[in-house]
Design a protein around this motif. Sequence first.
Motif, PDB file in Angstrom:
ATOM      1  N   THR A 194     -79.111 -29.087 -38.120  1.00 27.19           N
ATOM      2  CA  THR A 194     -78.653 -27.807 -37.585  1.00 27.19           C
ATOM      3  C   THR A 194     -77.128 -27.668 -37.558  1.00 27.19           C
ATOM      4  O   THR A 194     -76.622 -26.597 -37.860  1.00 27.19           O
ATOM      5  CB  THR A 194     -79.216 -27.580 -36.173  1.00 27.19           C
ATOM      6  OG1 THR A 194     -78.836 -28.661 -35.332  1.00 27.19           O
ATOM      7  CG2 THR A 194     -80.719 -27.468 -36.206  1.00 27.19           C
ATOM      8  N   LYS A 195     -76.405 -28.722 -37.204  1.00 29.20           N
ATOM      9  CA  LYS A 195     -74.945 -28.617 -37.138  1.00 29.20           C
ATOM     10  C   LYS A 195     -74.337 -28.298 -38.496  1.00 29.20           C
ATOM     11  O   LYS A 195     -73.408 -27.515 -38.593  1.00 29.20           O
ATOM     12  CB  LYS A 195     -74.331 -29.920 -36.610  1.00 29.20           C
ATOM     13  CG  LYS A 195     -74.292 -30.021 -35.120  1.00 29.20           C
ATOM     14  CD  LYS A 195     -73.484 -31.223 -34.696  1.00 29.20           C
ATOM     15  CE  LYS A 195     -73.396 -31.312 -33.187  1.00 29.20           C
ATOM     16  NZ  LYS A 195     -72.645 -32.492 -32.758  1.00 29.20           N
ATOM     17  N   GLU A 196     -74.873 -28.938 -39.545  1.00 26.62           N
ATOM     18  CA  GLU A 196     -74.316 -28.733 -40.889  1.00 26.62           C
ATOM     19  C   GLU A 196     -74.977 -27.578 -41.637  1.00 26.62           C
ATOM     20  O   GLU A 196     -74.583 -27.250 -42.739  1.00 26.62           O
ATOM     21  CB  GLU A 196     -74.472 -30.004 -41.737  1.00 26.62           C
ATOM     22  CG  GLU A 196     -73.652 -31.164 -41.252  1.00 26.62           C
ATOM     23  CD  GLU A 196     -74.460 -32.103 -40.360  1.00 26.62           C
ATOM     24  OE1 GLU A 196     -75.619 -31.790 -40.031  1.00 26.62           O
ATOM     25  OE2 GLU A 196     -73.915 -33.149 -39.987  1.00 26.62           O
ATOM     26  N   LYS A 197     -76.021 -27.014 -41.027  1.00 24.67           N
ATOM     27  CA  LYS A 197     -76.780 -25.940 -41.676  1.00 24.67           C
ATOM     28  C   LYS A 197     -77.227 -26.369 -43.071  1.00 24.67           C
ATOM     29  O   LYS A 197     -77.052 -25.643 -44.052  1.00 24.67           O
ATOM     30  CB  LYS A 197     -75.962 -24.654 -41.727  1.00 24.67           C
ATOM     31  CG  LYS A 197     -75.688 -24.087 -40.361  1.00 24.67           C
ATOM     32  CD  LYS A 197     -75.013 -22.744 -40.443  1.00 24.67           C
ATOM     33  CE  LYS A 197     -75.002 -22.125 -39.085  1.00 24.67           C
ATOM     34  NZ  LYS A 197     -73.831 -21.733 -38.500  1.00 24.67           N
ATOM     35  N   LYS A 198     -77.807 -27.576 -43.133  1.00 22.46           N
ATOM     36  CA  LYS A 198     -78.317 -28.042 -44.417  1.00 22.46           C
ATOM     37  C   LYS A 198     -79.699 -28.636 -44.232  1.00 22.46           C
ATOM     38  O   LYS A 198     -80.066 -29.091 -43.145  1.00 22.46           O
ATOM     39  CB  LYS A 198     -77.366 -29.028 -45.080  1.00 22.46           C
ATOM     40  CG  LYS A 198     -77.380 -30.440 -44.555  1.00 22.46           C
ATOM     41  CD  LYS A 198     -76.447 -31.295 -45.394  1.00 22.46           C
ATOM     42  CE  LYS A 198     -76.312 -32.691 -44.829  1.00 22.46           C
ATOM     43  NZ  LYS A 198     -75.343 -33.497 -45.548  1.00 22.46           N
ATOM     44  N   THR A 199     -80.460 -28.603 -45.307  1.00 19.49           N
ATOM     45  CA  THR A 199     -81.817 -29.130 -45.311  1.00 19.49           C
ATOM     46  C   THR A 199     -81.966 -30.070 -46.493  1.00 19.49           C
ATOM     47  O   THR A 199     -81.501 -29.772 -47.594  1.00 19.49           O
ATOM     48  CB  THR A 199     -82.842 -27.972 -45.398  1.00 19.49           C
ATOM     49  OG1 THR A 199     -82.656 -27.121 -44.256  1.00 19.49           O
ATOM     50  CG2 THR A 199     -84.256 -28.487 -45.401  1.00 19.49           C
ATOM     51  N   VAL A 200     -82.608 -31.210 -46.250  1.00 22.57           N
ATOM     52  CA  VAL A 200     -82.820 -32.220 -47.279  1.00 22.57           C
ATOM     53  C   VAL A 200     -84.317 -32.334 -47.541  1.00 22.57           C
ATOM     54  O   VAL A 200     -85.102 -32.469 -46.604  1.00 22.57           O
ATOM     55  CB  VAL A 200     -82.255 -33.586 -46.819  1.00 22.57           C
ATOM     56  CG1 VAL A 200     -82.534 -34.678 -47.838  1.00 22.57           C
ATOM     57  CG2 VAL A 200     -80.764 -33.475 -46.538  1.00 22.57           C
ATOM     58  N   GLU A 201     -84.691 -32.277 -48.813  1.00 21.18           N
ATOM     59  CA  GLU A 201     -86.096 -32.435 -49.197  1.00 21.18           C
ATOM     60  C   GLU A 201     -86.391 -33.911 -49.449  1.00 21.18           C
ATOM     61  O   GLU A 201     -85.603 -34.609 -50.078  1.00 21.18           O
ATOM     62  CB  GLU A 201     -86.417 -31.624 -50.455  1.00 21.18           C
ATOM     63  CG  GLU A 201     -87.896 -31.711 -50.833  1.00 21.18           C
ATOM     64  CD  GLU A 201     -88.252 -30.876 -52.054  1.00 21.18           C
ATOM     65  OE1 GLU A 201     -89.062 -29.952 -51.909  1.00 21.18           O
ATOM     66  OE2 GLU A 201     -87.713 -31.180 -53.142  1.00 21.18           O
ATOM     67  N   ILE A 202     -87.523 -34.372 -48.959  1.00 20.46           N
ATOM     68  CA  ILE A 202     -87.951 -35.760 -49.106  1.00 20.46           C
ATOM     69  C   ILE A 202     -89.306 -35.764 -49.820  1.00 20.46           C
ATOM     70  O   ILE A 202     -90.220 -35.036 -49.425  1.00 20.46           O
ATOM     71  CB  ILE A 202     -88.114 -36.454 -47.729  1.00 20.46           C
ATOM     72  CG1 ILE A 202     -86.842 -36.306 -46.882  1.00 20.46           C
ATOM     73  CG2 ILE A 202     -88.537 -37.904 -47.894  1.00 20.46           C
ATOM     74  CD1 ILE A 202     -85.633 -37.010 -47.417  1.00 20.46           C
ATOM     75  N   VAL A 203     -89.408 -36.587 -50.856  1.00 17.53           N
ATOM     76  CA  VAL A 203     -90.653 -36.713 -51.608  1.00 17.53           C
ATOM     77  C   VAL A 203     -91.090 -38.178 -51.558  1.00 17.53           C
ATOM     78  O   VAL A 203     -90.276 -39.084 -51.778  1.00 17.53           O
ATOM     79  CB  VAL A 203     -90.469 -36.245 -53.069  1.00 17.53           C
ATOM     80  CG1 VAL A 203     -91.744 -36.436 -53.872  1.00 17.53           C
ATOM     81  CG2 VAL A 203     -90.022 -34.790 -53.112  1.00 17.53           C
ATOM     82  N   LEU A 204     -92.354 -38.394 -51.270  1.00 16.11           N
ATOM     83  CA  LEU A 204     -92.904 -39.749 -51.200  1.00 16.11           C
ATOM     84  C   LEU A 204     -93.323 -40.191 -52.600  1.00 16.11           C
ATOM     85  O   LEU A 204     -94.332 -39.751 -53.119  1.00 16.11           O
ATOM     86  CB  LEU A 204     -94.105 -39.790 -50.250  1.00 16.11           C
ATOM     87  CG  LEU A 204     -94.748 -41.154 -50.047  1.00 16.11           C
ATOM     88  CD1 LEU A 204     -93.792 -42.090 -49.315  1.00 16.11           C
ATOM     89  CD2 LEU A 204     -96.056 -41.012 -49.283  1.00 16.11           C
ATOM     90  N   THR A 205     -92.525 -41.057 -53.201  1.00 15.55           N
ATOM     91  CA  THR A 205     -92.846 -41.629 -54.513  1.00 15.55           C
ATOM     92  C   THR A 205     -93.510 -42.985 -54.289  1.00 15.55           C
ATOM     93  O   THR A 205     -93.530 -43.494 -53.158  1.00 15.55           O
ATOM     94  CB  THR A 205     -91.561 -41.823 -55.337  1.00 15.55           C
ATOM     95  OG1 THR A 205     -90.712 -42.768 -54.634  1.00 15.55           O
ATOM     96  CG2 THR A 205     -90.821 -40.512 -55.548  1.00 15.55           C
ATOM     97  N   ASN A 206     -94.003 -43.601 -55.356  1.00 15.84           N
ATOM     98  CA  ASN A 206     -94.578 -44.948 -55.247  1.00 15.84           C
ATOM     99  C   ASN A 206     -93.532 -45.941 -54.745  1.00 15.84           C
ATOM    100  O   ASN A 206     -93.828 -46.812 -53.925  1.00 15.84           O
ATOM    101  CB  ASN A 206     -95.159 -45.405 -56.583  1.00 15.84           C
ATOM    102  CG  ASN A 206     -96.427 -44.657 -56.935  1.00 15.84           C
ATOM    103  OD1 ASN A 206     -97.111 -44.129 -56.054  1.00 15.84           O
ATOM    104  ND2 ASN A 206     -96.743 -44.607 -58.214  1.00 15.84           N
ATOM    105  N   GLU A 207     -92.316 -45.806 -55.240  1.00 19.50           N
ATOM    106  CA  GLU A 207     -91.225 -46.693 -54.820  1.00 19.50           C
ATOM    107  C   GLU A 207     -90.932 -46.520 -53.330  1.00 19.50           C
ATOM    108  O   GLU A 207     -90.764 -47.498 -52.598  1.00 19.50           O
ATOM    109  CB  GLU A 207     -89.975 -46.375 -55.646  1.00 19.50           C
ATOM    110  CG  GLU A 207     -88.783 -47.241 -55.316  1.00 19.50           C
ATOM    111  CD  GLU A 207     -87.559 -46.848 -56.142  1.00 19.50           C
ATOM    112  OE1 GLU A 207     -86.537 -46.508 -55.515  1.00 19.50           O
ATOM    113  OE2 GLU A 207     -87.635 -46.879 -57.387  1.00 19.50           O
TER     114      GLU A 207
END
Length: 173
Positions: free
Chosen positions: A111-124
């Motif tokens: 919220t402070k930076e007004k940014k969103t990070v997408e996370i994807v679950l890979t095999n690694e």
Amino acid sequence: MQLMQTVGGVDLAYYVLCKRKLWLYKKGIGMEEESDRVMQGKVLHETSYTRLEKKEILIDGAFKIDALDGEYVREVKISSKMMESDKMQMLFYLYQLALRGIDKKGLISYTKEKKTVEIVLTNEKQQEVKQAIAGVYQVIDELSPPKVVKVPYCKSCAYFGFCYAREVDEDDA
């Protein structure tokens, strides 16, 4: 015979952040109740995702996610200063959902930076989560807490007073 403790997303976040904090937390030494930062986080959670119906969802009595939004699991954080631990927490949730046959991606909103990070679950990433879970059990099985490791965010940690209570100012020595 000691029962195996349940491991959750917060435990994995603490594992990445500070193994001492993890050990203290899992031993029931809770310092979060007096922490302003934790209180800010609670307020943030309560006021976030107001348009979503599925919030604060307890999965199988084992772990709780902030919100479900279509194909995404959403988490909200105050700032990205601890992004690596936030990512591990989200990966844990995605891994646990995958074990239950639910395929989701993750979004962490800062919220402070007004940014969103997408996370994807890979095999690694799945392997990283499995290793971290094993690491959590190693830490909490120790008879005494890990030694203090000074890191930049110690001063904002709820356990700061506990960890540094025995330090003496150079003026006092």
